[in-house]
Scaffold this active site. Structure first.
Site, PDB file in Angstrom:
ATOM      1  N   GLN A   2      11.887 -14.806   6.278  1.00  0.00           N
ATOM      2  CA  GLN A   2      10.734 -15.356   5.782  1.00  0.00           C
ATOM      3  C   GLN A   2      10.896 -15.248   4.556  1.00  0.00           C
ATOM      4  O   GLN A   2      10.583 -14.100   3.880  1.00  0.00           O
ATOM      5  CB  GLN A   2       9.481 -14.599   6.574  1.00  0.00           C
TER       6      GLN A   2
ATOM      7  N   SER B 270      37.069  44.435  -2.910  1.00  0.00           N
ATOM      8  CA  SER B 270      35.888  43.667  -3.796  1.00  0.00           C
ATOM      9  C   SER B 270      36.288  43.181  -5.067  1.00  0.00           C
ATOM     10  O   SER B 270      37.024  44.024  -5.813  1.00  0.00           O
ATOM     11  CB  SER B 270      34.751  44.835  -3.807  1.00  0.00           C
TER      12      SER B 270
ATOM     13  N   ARG C 136       0.800  -1.358  -0.020  1.00  0.00           N
ATOM     14  CA  ARG C 136      -0.017   0.046   0.061  1.00  0.00           C
ATOM     15  C   ARG C 136       0.848   1.384  -0.040  1.00  0.00           C
ATOM     16  O   ARG C 136       0.389   2.363  -0.192  1.00  0.00           O
ATOM     17  CB  ARG C 136      -0.759  -0.146   1.214  1.00  0.00           C
TER      18      ARG C 136
ATOM     19  N   ARG D 187      45.089  45.510 -12.568  1.00  0.00           N
ATOM     20  CA  ARG D 187      43.824  46.003 -13.340  1.00  0.00           C
ATOM     21  C   ARG D 187      44.325  46.912 -14.227  1.00  0.00           C
ATOM     22  O   ARG D 187      45.485  47.549 -14.054  1.00  0.00           O
ATOM     23  CB  ARG D 187      42.649  46.396 -12.298  1.00  0.00           C
TER      24      ARG D 187
ATOM     25  N   GLU E 269      -9.785 -10.510  11.998  1.00  0.00           N
ATOM     26  CA  GLU E 269      -9.090  -9.342  10.804  1.00  0.00           C
ATOM     27  C   GLU E 269     -10.315  -8.637  10.014  1.00  0.00           C
ATOM     28  O   GLU E 269     -11.238  -9.212   9.849  1.00  0.00           O
ATOM     29  CB  GLU E 269      -8.213 -10.079   9.892  1.00  0.00           C
TER      30      GLU E 269
HETATM   31  C1  UD1 Z   1      -2.027  -6.497  11.454  1.00  0.00           C
HETATM   32  C2  UD1 Z   1      -2.883  -7.347  12.288  1.00  0.00           C
HETATM   33  C3  UD1 Z   1      -4.007  -6.556  12.539  1.00  0.00           C
HETATM   34  C4  UD1 Z   1      -3.621  -5.198  13.406  1.00  0.00           C
HETATM   35  C5  UD1 Z   1      -2.631  -4.513  12.847  1.00  0.00           C
HETATM   36  C6  UD1 Z   1      -2.031  -3.424  13.385  1.00  0.00           C
HETATM   37  C7  UD1 Z   1      -2.340  -9.698  11.657  1.00  0.00           C
HETATM   38  C8  UD1 Z   1      -3.053 -10.869  10.921  1.00  0.00           C
HETATM   39  N1  UD1 Z   1      -3.029  -8.462  11.552  1.00  0.00           N
HETATM   40  O1  UD1 Z   1      -2.591  -6.185  10.300  1.00  0.00           O
HETATM   41  O2  UD1 Z   1      -4.999  -7.362  13.437  1.00  0.00           O
HETATM   42  O3  UD1 Z   1      -4.605  -4.517  13.682  1.00  0.00           O
HETATM   43  O4  UD1 Z   1      -1.851  -5.189  12.155  1.00  0.00           O
HETATM   44  O5  UD1 Z   1      -1.318  -2.680  12.738  1.00  0.00           O
HETATM   45  O6  UD1 Z   1      -1.421  -9.674  12.348  1.00  0.00           O
HETATM   46  N2  UD1 Z   1       4.860  -9.175   8.116  1.00  0.00           N
HETATM   47  C9  UD1 Z   1       5.664 -10.108   7.927  1.00  0.00           C
HETATM   48  N3  UD1 Z   1       5.548 -11.205   7.342  1.00  0.00           N
HETATM   49  C10 UD1 Z   1       4.168 -11.371   6.716  1.00  0.00           C
HETATM   50  C11 UD1 Z   1       3.333 -10.400   6.776  1.00  0.00           C
HETATM   51  C12 UD1 Z   1       3.408  -9.278   7.588  1.00  0.00           C
HETATM   52  O7  UD1 Z   1       6.735 -10.053   8.610  1.00  0.00           O
HETATM   53  O8  UD1 Z   1       4.108 -12.373   6.158  1.00  0.00           O
HETATM   54  C13 UD1 Z   1       5.315  -7.870   8.752  1.00  0.00           C
HETATM   55  C14 UD1 Z   1       5.054  -6.653   8.103  1.00  0.00           C
HETATM   56  O9  UD1 Z   1       6.396  -6.246   7.427  1.00  0.00           O
HETATM   57  C15 UD1 Z   1       4.766  -5.625   8.817  1.00  0.00           C
HETATM   58  C16 UD1 Z   1       3.701  -6.227  10.060  1.00  0.00           C
HETATM   59  O10 UD1 Z   1       4.120  -7.665   9.867  1.00  0.00           O
HETATM   60  O11 UD1 Z   1       5.698  -4.873   9.773  1.00  0.00           O
HETATM   61  C17 UD1 Z   1       2.258  -6.292   9.987  1.00  0.00           C
HETATM   62  O12 UD1 Z   1       1.941  -6.528   8.731  1.00  0.00           O
HETATM   63  P1  UD1 Z   1       0.809  -5.891   8.003  1.00  0.00           P
HETATM   64  O13 UD1 Z   1       0.556  -6.500   6.552  1.00  0.00           O
HETATM   65  O14 UD1 Z   1       0.936  -4.416   7.790  1.00  0.00           O
HETATM   66  O15 UD1 Z   1      -0.505  -6.231   8.795  1.00  0.00           O
HETATM   67  P2  UD1 Z   1      -1.846  -5.639   8.975  1.00  0.00           P
HETATM   68  O16 UD1 Z   1      -2.648  -5.906   7.952  1.00  0.00           O
HETATM   69  O17 UD1 Z   1      -1.872  -3.918   9.302  1.00  0.00           O
HETATM   70 CA    CA Z   2       0.169  -2.797   9.377  1.00  0.00          CA
END
Ligand code: UD1
Ligand code: CA
Length: 477
Positions: free
Chosen positions: A72, A407, A10, A442, A158
């Site tokens: 990961q 100057s 996003r 000059r 979620e």
């Molecule tokens: C997540 C939470 C949501 C919460 C919100 C708060 C989950 C399923 N949902 O959603 O309940 O309200 O954060 O900000 O946990 N990341 C990884 N590996 C992945 C996916 C994400 O390391 O496979 C990391 C991302 O880099 C990020 C963080 O986890 O820093 C959160 O991931 P993001 O996709 O932003 O989760 P949200 O949809 O915001």
């Molecule tokens: Ca987030």
């Protein structure tokens, strides 16, 4: 554990989300700092998307943390990220007598260590295997919703999996958890991707904990936990962080004339009794000593400003030092390697680079001073240029103490003007000037008496009829 493997789609950026900056620090590094300040002994950051870049950046800006990395490969959910981290810390077998694991998301830079300590304190006393914060907000957006039954937290849904009714819940999950390691290992093992996104949700462990030992929840204000998902969120975090940073400096005795209208980087140091006016930006490792006055629109990057120095409006200063009681600007540009001595003066439209200016020396107007070594009490006139570049190399101009440069002079480097010497206005100086000498180069002036009116007559005679017409149309003086 700090989860930072996601790309952050996003954000629509080539830079991984967690490396976007707030107050000049990557989002994830704020989270790591908070964990460190809260007394966390061991930190594991989960990296994935563009991991080498994230790793390099973190190693650059976080030295004192005992930071480990887990990987990961595919970002298939926050639960999966924790699974990777658990495998990685188990493989390392480092001293982990501590039964608790704190889990944070790398995109929530506003978290404060006080809150983390509180979570640890309260959860470890509660008898639950899991503690979490919840926030009640006006606009719950896409945050996970907190499900309660009989007042107790029973799970997190979620946003994408919510029913219409569940979406109306205004209590959300900011994403900060403290979990007993033994419980976490087993709950993460049991996760399934049975949800709208087909991911392993970390949030599902809350329901598991609620069924077993109960989930301990603490309500807190969202300002502490705001997560960054897009550029608008990033701006909200920057604003909040700026107001925190400015408040800290105010508390320490710094005056901001227009506190909402400045930018102060996280690493900047400002002494008490400094005054900072509107539109000032202080970046990098800038240090400002007491009594200094930074006026409107001035931008300092990695600059050191000594006591009682005065930077007038709209100066740009980078990698340079401004001495005690020195005065700079308005509209001056001090480039990298400039060192201004005490009580020296740089006036408007003066540019300096890699130049030292001794005590009480002055360049008041319109000059270029590049690669200069300027002694004390030197006076540099308007329009002086250090011709430092021959197209291949840069050369040094040395002006010894008490030199006077008239100057509009050009000093063609390498060149030395010795102690107390004088360069006449409008000179092009190509050879060293001995001590106490006057250098003048000059063309000799010739006054032709009565020549001005003859010239005018000649010019009128050569006018075309059109010129003459256009002249008569103009209002005459
Ligand atoms: C997540 C939470 C949501 C919460 C919100 C708060 C989950 C399923 N949902 O959603 O309940 O309200 O954060 O900000 O946990 N990341 C990884 N590996 C992945 C996916 C994400 O390391 O496979 C990391 C991302 O880099 C990020 C963080 O986890 O820093 C959160 O991931 P993001 O996709 O932003 O989760 P949200 O949809 O915001
Ligand atoms: Ca987030």
């Amino acid at each position: 554990m700090v989860l930072a493997a996601g790309q952050g789609t996003r954000m629509k950026s080539r830079t991984p989300k967690v490396l976007h900056e707030v107050a000049e620090r990557p989002l994830v590094s704020w989270v790591l700092h908070a964990a460190h300040q809260a007394g966390v002994a061991r930190t594991c950051a989960v990296l994935g998307h563009d991991r080498e870049r994230v790793k390099a950046r973190l190693q650059n800006c976080i030295d004192r943390l005992s930071l480990e990395f887990a990987y990961q490969e595919e970002q298939v959910g926050t639960g999966h990220a924790v699974r990777c981290a658990l495998a990685s810390i188990a493989a390392r077998k480092a001293n982990d007598a501590n039964p608790w694991i704190l889990i944070l998301y790398g995109d929530c830079p506003l978290i404060r260590s006080e809150q983390l300590r509180r979570l640890v304190r309260e959860t470890s006393k509660s008898g639950s295997d899991l503690g979490l914060f919840t926030c009640v907000v006006e606009n719950p957006g896409a945050y996970g919703r907190i499900l309660r039954q009989g007042g107790r937290v029973i799970g997190i849904r979620e946003y994408k999996d919510c029913t219409e009714r569940e979406r109306e819940i205004r209590e959300v999950n900011p994403g900060v958890y403290l979990v007993r390691r033994s419980f976490l290992e087993q709950a993460i093992d049991a996760l399934t991707s049975d949800n709208v996104q087909g991911e392993l949700y970390l949030t599902d462990i809350v329901e598991a904990a609620a069924r077993a030992s109960g989930a301990h929840d603490i309500q807190a204000p969202m300002t502490e936990f705001f997560g960054v998902n897009d550029r608008a969120d990033l701006a909200v975090c920057e604003q909040e962080m700026q107001s925190r940073i400015v408040a800290q400096h105010q508390h320490a005795g710094v005056t901001f004339r227009s506190p909402k209208n400045v930018f102060v980087g996280a690493e900047v140091k400002i002494a008490p009794d400094v005054t900072i006016e509107a539109g000032v930006e202080l970046r990098g490792q800038t240090v400002i000593e007491s009594g200094a006055h930074i006026e409107t629109g001035t931008i300092l990057s990695n600059a050191t400003v000594r006591q009682n120095a005065h930077l007038k409006p709209y100066c740009v200063v980078a990698e340079s030092e401004v001495g005690e009681h020195a005065s700079v600007g308005p509209f001056a540009h001090l480039r990298s390697g400039t060192v201004l001595g005490s009580s020296s003066k740089i006036g408007n439209f003066v540019e300096t680079k890699k130049t030292t200016l001794g005590k009480e020396s002055k360049a008041g107007h319109l000059a270029y001073l590049g690669d200069g070594m300027i002694g004390e009490r030197v006076n540099i006139g308007a329009g002086t240029i250090f011709c430092n570049y021959d197209g291949i190399q840069k050369h040094t101009t040395v002006l010894e103490d008490d030199v006077f440069i008239g100057s509009d002079s050009q000093l063609v480097a390498p060149i030395t003007v010795k102690r107390g010497a004088y360069v006449a206005s409008g000179s092009t100086v190509t050879r060293d000037v001995p001590s106490d000498a006057l250098a003048i180069s000059r063309v000799k002036q010739d006054n032709k008496e009565g020549y001005a009116s003859r010239l005018r007559a000649r010019f009128k005679g050569s006018q075309t009829p059109e010129d003459a017409n256009s002249k008569t149309e103009k209002p005459s003086k």
